[in-house]
Design a protein around this motif. Structure first.
Motif, PDB file in Angstrom:
ATOM      1  N   PHE A 143       0.795  -1.221   0.000  1.00 22.62           N
ATOM      2  CA  PHE A 143       0.000   0.000   0.000  1.00 22.62           C
ATOM      3  C   PHE A 143       0.834   1.281   0.000  1.00 22.62           C
ATOM      4  O   PHE A 143       0.408   2.303  -0.553  1.00 22.62           O
ATOM      5  CB  PHE A 143      -0.940   0.019   1.210  1.00 22.62           C
ATOM      6  CG  PHE A 143      -2.104  -0.911   1.100  1.00 22.62           C
ATOM      7  CD1 PHE A 143      -2.908  -0.924  -0.030  1.00 22.62           C
ATOM      8  CD2 PHE A 143      -2.406  -1.784   2.135  1.00 22.62           C
ATOM      9  CE1 PHE A 143      -3.990  -1.776  -0.135  1.00 22.62           C
ATOM     10  CE2 PHE A 143      -3.480  -2.647   2.038  1.00 22.62           C
ATOM     11  CZ  PHE A 143      -4.276  -2.645   0.899  1.00 22.62           C
ATOM     12  N   ALA A 144       2.004   1.257   0.606  1.00 23.52           N
ATOM     13  CA  ALA A 144       2.810   2.478   0.745  1.00 23.52           C
ATOM     14  C   ALA A 144       3.094   3.174  -0.580  1.00 23.52           C
ATOM     15  O   ALA A 144       2.898   4.398  -0.690  1.00 23.52           O
ATOM     16  CB  ALA A 144       4.103   2.164   1.486  1.00 23.52           C
ATOM     17  N   PRO A 145       3.559   2.457  -1.634  1.00 20.55           N
ATOM     18  CA  PRO A 145       3.843   3.145  -2.903  1.00 20.55           C
ATOM     19  C   PRO A 145       2.601   3.753  -3.551  1.00 20.55           C
ATOM     20  O   PRO A 145       2.707   4.670  -4.368  1.00 20.55           O
ATOM     21  CB  PRO A 145       4.415   2.022  -3.787  1.00 20.55           C
ATOM     22  CG  PRO A 145       4.870   0.974  -2.839  1.00 20.55           C
ATOM     23  CD  PRO A 145       3.917   1.033  -1.704  1.00 20.55           C
ATOM     24  N   GLN A 146       1.417   3.242  -3.185  1.00 23.97           N
ATOM     25  CA  GLN A 146       0.171   3.749  -3.775  1.00 23.97           C
ATOM     26  C   GLN A 146      -0.423   4.909  -2.974  1.00 23.97           C
ATOM     27  O   GLN A 146      -1.449   5.470  -3.364  1.00 23.97           O
ATOM     28  CB  GLN A 146      -0.861   2.621  -3.849  1.00 23.97           C
ATOM     29  CG  GLN A 146      -0.402   1.385  -4.608  1.00 23.97           C
ATOM     30  CD  GLN A 146      -1.456   0.299  -4.584  1.00 23.97           C
ATOM     31  OE1 GLN A 146      -2.557   0.481  -5.104  1.00 23.97           O
ATOM     32  NE2 GLN A 146      -1.124  -0.836  -3.991  1.00 23.97           N
TER      33      GLN A 146
END
Length: 372
Positions: free
Chosen positions: A304-307
């Motif tokens: 989820f972090a990169p998004q």
């Protein structure tokens, strides 16, 4: 150990059923309704499997539980029929509570409907005097719940609770049930000024009266007066604030009860997140779920972090659904389900996991670095 548990059903075999369910979540306390919360129909006391339930509780080390009165009773009503029903039912419910061996019954104080707050406070106090007078043979306390402030309900401020208590003669049997979502929605800043809120409560009502705490996150910003619960970490309070509340020295030893909503694709697959929420707030995720669970939570963080998907994403989705009626109608799913869909589409977790197991991992993901 933190005394924390969940609201559980009280059907079929009564207290035995409730205790079995609570123990399955890892509860060290729990809350029951002695019948449906939406009505006043109740089974005879001798059909509630009380001794069997108590035996299960003793085996599990559960020494304190709580009863909640049904929502339908209203001591604040100006209608004599509604008011008298509330008084008579609560007297009988207190006797049932005593038979179950429980000391505190949680009560929504009441609503003034077509009158005003001053009338509501006086009417509720009048009703409490009658209820307590009629149940002097018991040692059961009435725990007035802090309310969110929707409609004409009373108990939305500490001042209102204090005013009720001041008008009740046997107020030594009045305690308080704090509700984190309700207090937040009523405008109290539990996130950035928890100590200040508790200090104010102590001065106006007295922290010594707090007998139980309902633990819920909120779908709405502070002061919204809406009362919409959401799983721990997925709302405007957030995991860190709730963790601070349940471990606060001023509330130590009280039973903390989760009333967070069940989640799932439909009624057949909805499940509560109680087990993982209890483990999170106790700091026992690894002990309860194992290393593979933590590895899956780490995968979610990496996914989820990169998004840019985080708690702020969830809060913005709550706002979208509240602001756009068409969006609500076209896609009424809540953020937890949207996140669930992304996890499934991404194929990042084992296909062998059930919907409940995936949602448990998502709930833990809301806790962020604190869980790893």
């Amino acid at each position: 150990m933190l005394k924390i548990g969940s609201h559980v059903s009280f059907s079929d075999k009564g207290l035995q059923t409730a205790a079995t369910e609570a123990i399955s979540y890892g509860s060290s306390t729990f809350m029951i309704y002695t019948g449906a919360p939406q009505n006043t129909r109740r089974k005879p006391i001798d059909t509630l499997y009380i001794e069997e339930g108590k035996a299960l509780m003793q085996t599990a080390g559960i020494d304190e539980i709580v009863v909640h009165a049904p929502y339908i009773v209203n001591l604040g009503s100006y209608k004599d029929s509604t008011y008298n029903l509330a008084v008579e039912f609560l007297q009988e419910e207190i006797r049932r509570t005593a038979a179950t061996g429980v000391q505190n019954i949680v009560l929504h104080p009441g609503a003034y409907t077509d009158k005003d707050a001053e009338y509501g406070i006086s009417r509720i106090a009048e009703g409490l005097n009658a209820v307590l007078e009629g149940t002097k043979e018991t040692n059961v306390n009435i725990a007035l719940e802090t309310m969110a402030g929707k409609g004409t309900e009373i108990g939305r401020s500490f001042e209102e609770l204090a005013a009720i208590i001041d008008k009740v003669q046997s107020n030594n049997r009045l305690t308080i049930c704090m509700d984190t979502c309700h207090m937040h929605d009523a405008g109290y800043d539990l996130v950035d000024d928890l100590d200040g809120v508790l200090d104010k409560f102590d001065k106006l009502v007295g922290l010594n009266r707090v007998a139980v705490v309902h633990v819920n996150d909120s779908k709405n910003p502070r002061g919204a007066a809406k009362d919409r619960h959401t799983p721990i970490g997925s709302g405007y309070l957030g995991y860190d604030a709730i963790q601070s509340i349940v471990h606060h020295e001023a509330l130590k030893g009280r039973p903390f009860v989760l009333e967070t909503p069940w989640i799932g694709k439909d009624a057949k697959t909805e499940r509560p997140m109680y087990e993982v929420e209890i483990a999170l707030l106790r700091g026992e995720i690894q002990q309860r779920f194992g290393d593979s669970f933590l590895e899956d939570v780490a995968k979610l963080q990496q996914f989820f972090a990169p998004q840019g998907i985080d708690r702020a994403f969830v809060l913005s989705t709550w706002e979208l659904l509240k602001a756009d009626a068409k969006a609500r109608k076209a896609d009424p799913r809540e953020p937890m389900e949207r996140i669930y869909d992304l996890v499934i589409e991404g194929g990042i977790l084992s296909a062998a996991l059930t919907e409940e197991q995936i949602n448990q991992r998502i709930t833990a993901w809301f806790a962020g670095k604190a869980v790893l």
